[in-house]
Design an enzyme around this catalytic site. Structure first.
Site, short mmCIF file in Angstrom:
data_model
loop_
_atom_site.label_atom_id
_atom_site.label_comp_id
_atom_site.label_asym_id
_atom_site.label_seq_id
_atom_site.Cartn_x
_atom_site.Cartn_y
_atom_site.Cartn_z
N GLN A 37 0.85 -1.19 0.00
CA GLN A 37 0.00 0.00 0.00
C GLN A 37 0.89 1.24 0.00
OE1 GLN A 37 -0.15 -2.53 2.17
NE2 GLN A 37 -2.26 -3.15 2.59
N GLN A 73 -2.27 1.33 -5.17
CA GLN A 73 -3.09 0.88 -4.06
C GLN A 73 -3.10 1.93 -2.95
OE1 GLN A 73 -2.27 -3.08 -2.66
NE2 GLN A 73 -3.78 -2.96 -1.02
N ASP A 74 -4.32 2.35 -2.54
CA ASP A 74 -4.50 3.30 -1.43
C ASP A 74 -3.93 4.68 -1.76
OD1 ASP A 74 -5.54 1.09 -0.25
OD2 ASP A 74 -4.17 1.00 1.43
N ASP A 89 -8.62 0.09 -3.87
CA ASP A 89 -9.01 0.91 -2.71
C ASP A 89 -8.38 2.29 -2.78
OD1 ASP A 89 -10.16 -1.49 -1.91
OD2 ASP A 89 -8.55 -1.98 -0.51
N ARG A 127 -15.44 -1.55 -1.77
CA ARG A 127 -15.57 -2.70 -0.88
C ARG A 127 -15.53 -2.19 0.55
NH1 ARG A 127 -10.05 -6.33 -1.14
NH2 ARG A 127 -8.52 -4.65 -0.92
#
Length: 342
Positions: free
Chosen positions: A194, A216-217, A238, A302
């Site tokens: 992340q 990611q992130d 995400d 999610r």
């Protein structure tokens, strides 16, 4: 695709956006080389008041100033309500790094301090503490001015600490600037990969005309009330996450997840991961008059925690969005909700 293909995808996306920057080194070197905080690019604040610094052009050897084309009237004079600081990586301002300018802002100042940041890539990790409210980062366009670093959850001892920029102060504003995490794009399920571009943890923050680049992130919309308008947000998994109460208006949301072959139904990305803990919390992400597109086969969100809440209203979406819309994370009861209206 293997790790090299994933990294190449990220390189191409970043290079396309920043092709017009006047960088000290080309972007691929920034992405591939692991630079440390002691890098020579992390300059120190210059002493004295703002002045033109006459320096020779490094290639020509003549005595022309590299600051001759610097915009006139920058920074403007302070007023009773506003103070100005100036950042330029070539040395044409009070400061050569953004963090040095932040450090110079008086603690708990009730005046707004506008930190004017000239075009260029500022390769540094920046933190705006709670003691520095009412700060504005004023860039010269999100394709021209950027703050970048390359920490990951593994290197920073946690996702929350990996942000290239971390804002804990209230009333923070950013305009026409990008926030980037240059860590390589991870495969789904990779451990410790992340990599946050910015963490926003102060109340009443505003972002206009900004870019958020990562995988990611990317954008840790952590907590507080936040407003995003005319922004470009890029990521794979995400890439907008947190437990803030935030409104996104007229934003372009782009997935850089790997393309999924025709006929396959595998999921390899998600736009949001909201973290509302209980039904009593007044938090959630709302996207209005925005677009969602790019590559991969992804969920709109999610559920990071049981009461995740995300709303998409009057927003156009490409066919990369899986029809089920939302998925719960492991060991989380699927009480999260994604509402769509197109």
């Amino acid at each position: 695709m293997g790790p090299q293909s994933n990294l190449l995808s990220l390189l191409v996306a970043l290079a396309a956006v920043f092709s017009s920057l006047y960088l000290i080194n080309p972007i691929p070197q920034y992405l591939i080389n692991a630079l440390s905080p002691s890098s020579a690019y992390l300059g120190k604040p210059l002493s004295g008041n703002f002045q033109r610094h006459h320096k020779k052009h490094p290639d020509s050897g003549n005595t022309d100033s590299i600051c001759d084309d610097f915009p006139p009237g920058i920074p403007p004079p302070d007023t009773s309500n506003t103070s100005y600081l100036c950042v330029d990586r070539k040395g044409c301002c009070n400061f050569t790094t953004v963090q040095a300018a932040v450090n110079a802002v008086p603690d708990f100042s009730v005046k707004r301090t506008i930190i004017w940041i000239n075009s260029g890539m500022y390769y540094e990790k920046v933190m705006v503490p709670k003691t520095k409210p009412n700060i504005t980062f004023q860039g010269q366009g999100y394709t021209s001015t950027a703050i970048a670093w390359n920490d990951t959850a593994l290197s920073a001892n946690g996702t929350f600490y990996s942000g290239s920029v971390q804002v804990f102060a209230s009333n923070f504003i950013a305009k026409n600037i990008s926030f980037m995490n240059l860590a390589p794009m991870p495969s789904p399920g990779a451990v410790g990969a992340q990599a946050v571009a910015i963490r926003v943890s102060g109340d009443q923050s505003e972002f206009k005309g900004c870019g958020f680049f990562g995988a990611q992130d990317t954008l840790h919309d952590d907590k507080g009330r936040h407003y995003f308008k005319d922004c470009y947000i890029q990521g794979s998994i995400d890439f907008i996450f947190g437990n803030a109460r935030s409104l996104y208006v007229n934003c372009e949301i782009v997935s850089i997840a790997n393309p999924v072959p025709v006929g396959q139904r595998s999921i390899n990305g998600a736009v949001t991961a909201h973290g509302r803990v209980s039904g009593d919390e007044n938090t959630g992400f709302a996207f209005v008059n925005s677009t969602v597109g790019g590559n991969g086969r992804i969920w709109l969100g999610r559920a990071w925690r049981p009461y995740s809440r995300v709303v998409f209203a009057f927003t156009s979406m490409s066919d990369i969005i899986a029809p089920e819309g939302l998925s719960s994370m492991e060991n989380i009861t699927a009480q999260g909700q994604v509402l769509t209206q197109t």
